[in-house]
Structures are given as structure tokens and as C-alpha cells.
Enzyme design. Structure first.
Site, PDB file in Angstrom:
ATOM      1  N   ASN A 209       0.848  -0.993  -0.049  1.00 16.46           N
ATOM      2  CA  ASN A 209       0.011   0.078  -0.104  1.00 16.46           C
ATOM      3  C   ASN A 209       1.071   1.253  -0.109  1.00 16.46           C
ATOM      4  OD1 ASN A 209       0.380   0.980   2.739  1.00 16.46           O
ATOM      5  ND2 ASN A 209      -0.151  -1.332   3.208  1.00 16.46           N
ATOM      6  N   LYS A 287       8.492 -17.428 -10.201  1.00 13.93           N
ATOM      7  CA  LYS A 287       7.840 -16.312 -10.703  1.00 13.93           C
ATOM      8  C   LYS A 287       6.327 -16.746 -11.663  1.00 13.93           C
ATOM      9  CE  LYS A 287       8.440 -12.427 -13.720  1.00 13.93           C
ATOM     10  NZ  LYS A 287       9.062 -12.034 -14.998  1.00 13.93           N
ATOM     11  N   PRO A 303      -3.017 -11.509  10.382  1.00 11.68           N
ATOM     12  CA  PRO A 303      -3.368 -11.446  11.856  1.00 11.68           C
ATOM     13  C   PRO A 303      -3.574  -9.798  12.062  1.00 11.68           C
ATOM     14  CG  PRO A 303      -1.235 -11.898  11.501  1.00 11.68           C
ATOM     15  CD  PRO A 303      -1.782 -11.951  10.284  1.00 11.68           C
ATOM     16  N   ILE A 305      -2.834  -6.868  14.336  1.00 13.79           N
ATOM     17  CA  ILE A 305      -1.549  -6.722  15.276  1.00 13.79           C
ATOM     18  C   ILE A 305      -2.088  -5.755  16.490  1.00 13.79           C
ATOM     19  CG2 ILE A 305       0.635  -5.625  15.680  1.00 13.79           C
ATOM     20  CD1 ILE A 305       0.684  -6.210  12.515  1.00 13.79           C
ATOM     21  N   PHE A 322      -4.534   3.766  15.021  1.00 16.59           N
ATOM     22  CA  PHE A 322      -4.936   4.610  13.874  1.00 16.59           C
ATOM     23  C   PHE A 322      -6.234   3.905  12.918  1.00 16.59           C
ATOM     24  CE2 PHE A 322      -1.794   7.942  13.106  1.00 16.59           C
ATOM     25  CZ  PHE A 322      -1.103   7.764  13.943  1.00 16.59           C
TER      26      PHE A 322
HETATM   27  N1  CTP Z   1      -4.032  -3.072  12.055  1.00 19.14           N
HETATM   28  C1  CTP Z   1      -3.230  -3.966  12.510  1.00 19.14           C
HETATM   29  N2  CTP Z   1      -3.360  -5.045  11.810  1.00 19.14           N
HETATM   30  C2  CTP Z   1      -4.094  -5.457  10.830  1.00 19.14           C
HETATM   31  C3  CTP Z   1      -4.848  -4.171  10.360  1.00 19.14           C
HETATM   32  C4  CTP Z   1      -4.605  -3.113  10.960  1.00 19.14           C
HETATM   33  O1  CTP Z   1      -2.741  -3.729  13.627  1.00 19.14           O
HETATM   34  N3  CTP Z   1      -4.067  -6.487  10.156  1.00 19.14           N
HETATM   35  C5  CTP Z   1      -4.091  -1.374  12.934  1.00 19.14           C
HETATM   36  C6  CTP Z   1      -3.469  -0.488  12.176  1.00 19.14           C
HETATM   37  O2  CTP Z   1      -2.083  -0.315  12.274  1.00 19.14           O
HETATM   38  C7  CTP Z   1      -4.312   0.616  12.419  1.00 19.14           C
HETATM   39  C8  CTP Z   1      -5.626  -0.033  12.888  1.00 19.14           C
HETATM   40  O3  CTP Z   1      -5.470  -1.223  12.895  1.00 19.14           O
HETATM   41  O4  CTP Z   1      -3.762   1.153  13.912  1.00 19.14           O
HETATM   42  C9  CTP Z   1      -6.527   0.334  11.837  1.00 19.14           C
HETATM   43  O5  CTP Z   1      -6.252  -0.024  10.734  1.00 19.14           O
HETATM   44  P1  CTP Z   1      -7.049   0.378   9.468  1.00 19.14           P
HETATM   45  O6  CTP Z   1      -6.468  -0.094   8.272  1.00 19.14           O
HETATM   46  O7  CTP Z   1      -7.691   1.875   9.581  1.00 19.14           O
HETATM   47  O8  CTP Z   1      -8.457  -0.599   9.749  1.00 19.14           O
HETATM   48  P2  CTP Z   1      -8.759  -2.288   9.464  1.00 19.14           P
HETATM   49  O9  CTP Z   1      -8.325  -2.752  10.902  1.00 19.14           O
HETATM   50  O10 CTP Z   1      -7.641  -2.777   8.517  1.00 19.14           O
HETATM   51  O11 CTP Z   1      -9.978  -2.262   8.952  1.00 19.14           O
HETATM   52  P3  CTP Z   1     -10.813  -1.754   7.647  1.00 19.14           P
HETATM   53  O12 CTP Z   1      -9.727  -1.988   6.435  1.00 19.14           O
HETATM   54  O13 CTP Z   1     -11.832  -2.718   7.485  1.00 19.14           O
HETATM   55  O14 CTP Z   1     -10.905  -0.251   7.890  1.00 19.14           O
END
Ligand code: CTP
Length: 403
Positions: A209, A287, A303, A305, A322
Site C-alpha cells: 500500500n 515467478k 493477523p 496486530i 490509527f
Molecule cells: N491494524 C493492525 N493489523 C492489521 C490491520 C490493521 O494492527 N492487520 C491496525 C493499524 O495499524 C491501525 C488500525 O489497526 O492502527 C486500523 O487500521 P485500518 O487500516 O484503519 O483498519 P482495518 O483494521 O484494516 O479495518 P478496515 O480496513 O476494515 O477499515
């Protein structure tokens, strides 16, 4: 090193006063603001003009000066400092301090201050060893006044022994160590995630991303600047490792989780990484070749985190996540707060070109509601967040002290 620190330097009477000019120069070089009070005795050895020229500040000399009192006032002078340093500290001023005398601007300011005080004694060895001086010092120590030196060596009076003021560089370094050990987050440990994760599709391609890691890295730096021991777990970014931070480089979400867990326990956790929500189910070692049909990728969820850390048995006392949203920002962020089980969410609207930008526009969402912060540089957002963390830890300390 001392950027933003305000030092009030009291120069009392003694031949070592000439060394105080070098001390002011060293403090200024390290970024401190230095205001000086020159006692009547001190002005026999250095002039107000030379002190003003080196400190680039007005020099204060007289308790009853109408001009000084209206412009600054001894109470403000004593409070608008992070540290009051007496160098050189004569036997006389140590005696005034021990006995609470307020006879001139310096002694009155020392009595009125609520800030940490350090003294650098300088006097003849017999005066230093005199029971009166030693008893005064014992009294000052019981009031948590820090004493630097004196050093041994030849004295200006021709005698040899203990009583020389410590060298300016040594005093400067003691002050630096003092500020380091008295930072608001000294004794706290913090874990931060930052950047994107890369989930391999095959040896050359990945799911990733647009996260630059700027916000997470700035938070790790700001926490370290305030004295926390920081571990930063970061995905691939084009940023240098922040100074004074233990950095673990990872690629995938699973590696980020493993690194994060192995760095526990910690007091504070900030999950600023844009973790990839999915990875491919199958690991492909070769590949993938074009064969006319687009390959079908089967994804599986990574997972979480933030959620794992928030619910861990050794959960940090403060867990901050966040929320990257493109719509219904506050509603989604508030939901995330309870879904993940963290304490605060820093919410940002990522449709506002936040990824890669130096600016951020965030809302701090807690169980008490939300507050909008103005658009700021990501480093300013980091330091505002760390200020909130410091306020929070101070409240906890006050509560613990009251219990
Ligand atoms: N986060 C994480 N592990 C993941 C996904 C997200 O620790 N596998 C944490 C991000 O670091 C952030 C928070 O969860 O602190 C929210 O991340 P965000 O991308 O806004 O949301 P998602 O949990 O991924 O949910 P969605 O994509 O449905 O909005």
C-alpha cells in the site's frame, strides 16, 4: 541536545566567574536559552555587558531595579526556567540558600523557584572543608539540590586542594545528563509500528500500500525525544531509521506481529502501520508466468496486530491505534476503538492525500468522545500525540500517588 531548554544561570562572586562565560557559550551551542543573574560579587569578575553579549539576553542584577521588575520580575525569572544553575556558587550563596536568606536578586530568586536547582561550588579549599560549608551542603542535599564538583587542583589563591569550579564542559555534560534522566517519559518503554507491509504473491510481486511511514517514524522519534525507550517495527519505507530508536525491519504482517510480540512487555503501544489486511493463501516460490489467463489469487486475512496487542495478557497500559478511513470517519473510528479494544484511535481521512504527504489532519478518538486537530506537519502531529501521552501518564502517576 538542549534545544528548547531554558536555563537560568546565577553567577556569584568568585574568580571562576570568568569560566561561566564559556559555560553560557556551550549551553547556547547546544540549543538552550540562557538567562543570567549576576550578583554584586560576580560583577567584580565579569561585566554585565560581556554576559549579555554571550547570552544574547538581558542580564539581571538588581532586585530593586524598577526596569527589571516591571519587565520580568524575580518571580517570573525563577519560574520561567527548566533549571536554575548557580555557577560559580560561592560559600556565601550556598549559606544563603541553606538558611533561606533573600538578600539580593539571586538569593530571592533561589528562594522563590519551584524548579530543579544545581550548584557548582567554587572556593578556597579551607572554605570548602569548613564545617559551616559542609553543613550547608548537607542541608542543600536534603532538599534535592544537585551539586556538581568542586574539582581538585591549583587554586587562583595559590593553594592546592578541593574547591576549583568544575570545568564548563563537565558542568554542561552534567546538565545534559540531568535533562536526559528527567524527561517526561524516562523509565517508559514504547512500541511503534510504521509503514506498509508487503505480502508476497511470488518472488517478484507483492500486495502493498501507499504508506510512507512518515507518521509512525515521527511518533517513534517524538517518544524517544521525551525519554522513552522505543522499539519501532517498520515495513519497507524510504526513510532513515530514527536516531535513538531500536528499529526492527520486517516485510509481512506476520513478521510485524512476531517482532511486536517479542518486544513486549511495553508501557505504550502505537500501531501506526498500514498493515495489509490480506495475504495470498499459497506461497508461490517461482515467478508466475503469463499464460494467456490472468492468475487467480486466493487471499486470506492477516493477523490484526492492534487487536492482538490490545487483548494480550501483557497488554501495554496505553494502546493507540490509527484509523485510515475514506468515509464516515468518526463513526468508523469509534467502532474501531471498541472492535480492536484499544484506548485511543488517531483517525484520519485518507482520501485527503495523506499517504506520502508531510501533512496530516487527524481526530483523536477516545471513550470520552473525539477532538479535531488542525492540519499539521506529521512531526507536529507526533509531538501533539506524545504530549497527550505524557498528560495521560502524569494522570496515572498522580492517581497512583493518591492511592
Ligand atoms: N491494524 C493492525 N493489523 C492489521 C490491520 C490493521 O494492527 N492487520 C491496525 C493499524 O495499524 C491501525 C488500525 O489497526 O492502527 C486500523 O487500521 P485500518 O487500516 O484503519 O483498519 P482495518 O483494521 O484494516 O479495518 P478496515 O480496513 O476494515 O477499515
Amino acid at each position: 541536545m538542549l534545544t528548547g531548554k531554558r536555563i537560568l544561570l546565577i553567577i556569584s562572586g568568585g574568580i571562576a566567574a570568568y569560566k561561566s562565560l564559556e559555560l553560557v557559550r556551550l549551553f547556547k551551542k547546544s540549543g538552550a536559552d540562557v538567562r543570567c543573574i549576576l550578583t554584586k560579587g560576580g560583577s567584580n569578575f565579569v561585566t554585565p555587558l560581556s554576559v549579555a553579549a554571550i547570552s544574547e539576553e538581558q542580564v539581571f542584577t538588581d532586585l530593586f531595579s524598577l526596569k527589571d521588575e516591571t519587565e520580568m520580575g524575580h518571580i517570573r525569572l525563577s519560574r520561567e526556567a527548566d533549571l536554575v544553575l548557580v555557577a560559580p556558587a560561592s560559600a556565601n550563596i550556598l549559606g544563603q540558600m541553606a538558611h533561606g536568606l533573600a538578600e539580593d536578586l539571586a538569593s530571592t530568586t533561589l528562594l522563590a523557584t519551584n524548579k530543579p536547582v544545581m550548584v557548582c561550588p567554587a572556593m578556597n579549599p579551607m572554605m570548602w572543608e569548613h564545617p559551616a560549608t559542609q553543613e550547608n551542603l548537607e542541608t542543600l542535599k536534603t532538599r534535592s539540590i544537585h551539586i556538581i564538583g568542586p574539582a581538585d587542583g591549583d587554586m587562583a589563591c595559590g593553594e592546592t586542594g578541593t574547591g576549583r569550579m568544575s570545568e564548563p564542559q563537565d558542568i554542561h555534560d552534567s546538565v545534559l545528563r540531568f535533562f536526559d534522566s528527567h524527561k517526561p517519559l524516562s523509565g517508559f518503554s514504547a512500541l511503534v509500528t510504521s509503514g506498509p507491509t508487503y505480502e508476497p504473491i511470488d518472488p517478484v510481486r507483492f500486495i502493498g500500500n501507499r504508506s510512507s511511514g512518515k507518521q509512525g517514524h515521527a511518533i517513534a522519534s517524538a517518544l524517544a525525544d521525551q525519554g522513552a525507550v522505543v522499539t519501532l517495527v517498520t515495513g519497507p519505507v524510504a526513510l532513515p531509521d530514527p536516531e535513538g530508536v531500536n528499529v526492527i525491519h520486517i516485510e509481512t504482517a506476520q513478521e510485524m506481529l512476531d517482532a511486536y510480540k517479542s518486544a513486549l512487555p511495553a508501557d505504550i503501544a502505537v500501531c501506526a502501520a498500514a498493515v495489509s489486511d490480506w495475504r495470498t493463501e499459497d506461497q508461490v516460490n517461482q515467478k508466475i508466468k503469463k499464460n494467456g489467463a490472468a492468475p487467480k489469487l486466493t487471499l486470506t486475512e492477516n493477523p490484526d496486530i492492534l487487536k492482538t496487542i490490545s487483548n494480550a495478557t501483557n497488554r501495554p497500559a496505553l494502546v493507540i491505534g490509527f484509523a485510515a478511513e475514506t468515509e464516515n470517519l468518526i463513526y468508523n473510528a469509534t467502532n474501531k476503538l471498541s472492535k480492536k479494544g484499544c484506548d485511543w484511535i488517531v483517525a484520519n481521512d485518507v482520501s485527503e492525500n495523506i499517504f506520502g504527504s508531510n501533512k496530516n489532519h487527524v481526530y483523536l478518538v477516545t471513550e470520552n468522545g473525539h477532538e479535531e486537530w488542525p492540519q499539521m506537519d506529521k512531526r507536529a502531529v507526533a509531538s501533539a500525540l506524545v504530549d497527550e501521552i505524557i498528560n495521560h501518564t502524569n494522570t496515572i502517576k498522580l492517581k497512583e500517588a493518591a492511592e
